[in-house]
Design a protein around this motif. Structure first.
Motif, PDB file in Angstrom:
ATOM      1  N   THR A  75       0.857  -1.185   0.000  1.00 19.33           N
ATOM      2  CA  THR A  75       0.000   0.000   0.000  1.00 19.33           C
ATOM      3  C   THR A  75       0.893   1.234   0.000  1.00 19.33           C
ATOM      4  O   THR A  75       2.117   1.117   0.105  1.00 19.33           O
ATOM      5  CB  THR A  75      -0.904   0.025   1.252  1.00 19.33           C
ATOM      6  N   THR A  76       0.296   2.382  -0.076  1.00 23.62           N
ATOM      7  CA  THR A  76       1.091   3.616  -0.065  1.00 23.62           C
ATOM      8  C   THR A  76       1.844   3.789   1.248  1.00 23.62           C
ATOM      9  O   THR A  76       2.846   4.488   1.298  1.00 23.62           O
ATOM     10  CB  THR A  76       0.189   4.840  -0.305  1.00 23.62           C
ATOM     11  N   SER A  77       1.379   3.130   2.301  1.00 23.34           N
ATOM     12  CA  SER A  77       2.047   3.266   3.601  1.00 23.34           C
ATOM     13  C   SER A  77       2.873   2.046   3.998  1.00 23.34           C
ATOM     14  O   SER A  77       3.380   1.980   5.103  1.00 23.34           O
ATOM     15  CB  SER A  77       1.006   3.564   4.688  1.00 23.34           C
ATOM     16  N   GLY A  78       2.997   1.074   3.133  1.00 23.57           N
ATOM     17  CA  GLY A  78       3.799  -0.106   3.454  1.00 23.57           C
ATOM     18  C   GLY A  78       3.115  -1.390   3.043  1.00 23.57           C
ATOM     19  O   GLY A  78       2.730  -1.563   1.890  1.00 23.57           O
ATOM     20  N   THR A 103      -7.368  -1.996   3.290  1.00 24.50           N
ATOM     21  CA  THR A 103      -6.768  -0.674   3.145  1.00 24.50           C
ATOM     22  C   THR A 103      -7.675   0.403   3.742  1.00 24.50           C
ATOM     23  O   THR A 103      -7.188   1.391   4.299  1.00 24.50           O
ATOM     24  CB  THR A 103      -6.480  -0.372   1.662  1.00 24.50           C
TER      25      THR A 103
END
Length: 161
Positions: free
Chosen positions: A96-99, A143
């Motif tokens: 994901t965009t955060s990991g 997510t």
């Protein structure tokens, strides 16, 4: 050499599966095997195209490549091996965009090892057909911050099929 069991299978396929003698000829069977091999190769290429290699994952997660390989071997990341060589591929749906996707380690442990990477990708990225996730895919569901338990029910149900 045709055995009695082979002949029984042959007769069964003609009688109940609607196949003909031509469908069961050596040539037709060879053509079927070749098509199957082409389909497998195409599915593998499709899976690789939607994946990252060890080095790309290492950069994304700010880890050493050896740590990425260890995470894969320990089930903390989902990966599959290349058909040729020793490359390891990591499908992008798990990032994901955060990991990492929330609950990824539990998901990886629950996925049957017999699943092809394309089957896993479809399971994780396509909207849930049973509407357990409100029309979202498991990746979208997690997510968005929803519970892992609902996704695990879907994975467990699919692995029982």
């Amino acid at each position: 050499m045709t055995t009695e069991a082979d002949r029984a299978d042959h007769d069964f396929l003609i009688k109940y599966a609607g196949l003909t003698e031509a469908d069961l000829s050596d040539e037709a069977l060879r053509e079927g095997d070749a098509e199957l091999a082409r389909n497998r190769a195409a599915a593998h290429q499709q899976a690789v195209a939607a994946s990252w290699d060890v080095d790309r994952v290492a950069v994304f997660l700010n880890l050493e490549p050896a740590s990425v390989r260890r995470a894969a071997s320990e089930g903390a990341l989902y990966s599959f091996a290349s058909e040729v060589g020793e490359a390891i591929w990591f499908p992008t749906w798990q990032f994901t965009t955060s990991g990492l996707l929330p609950g990824l380690q539990e998901i990886v442990r629950a996925l049957p090892r017999s699943y092809h990477p394309v089957t896993v990708r479809d399971l994780m990225t396509e909207p849930d057909a049973d509407e357990m996730l409100g029309g979202l895919s498991p990746v979208q569901w997690l997510t968005d911050g929803h519970t892992l338990a609902d996704v695990m029910v879907i994975i467990d149900g699919r692995s029982q099929e």
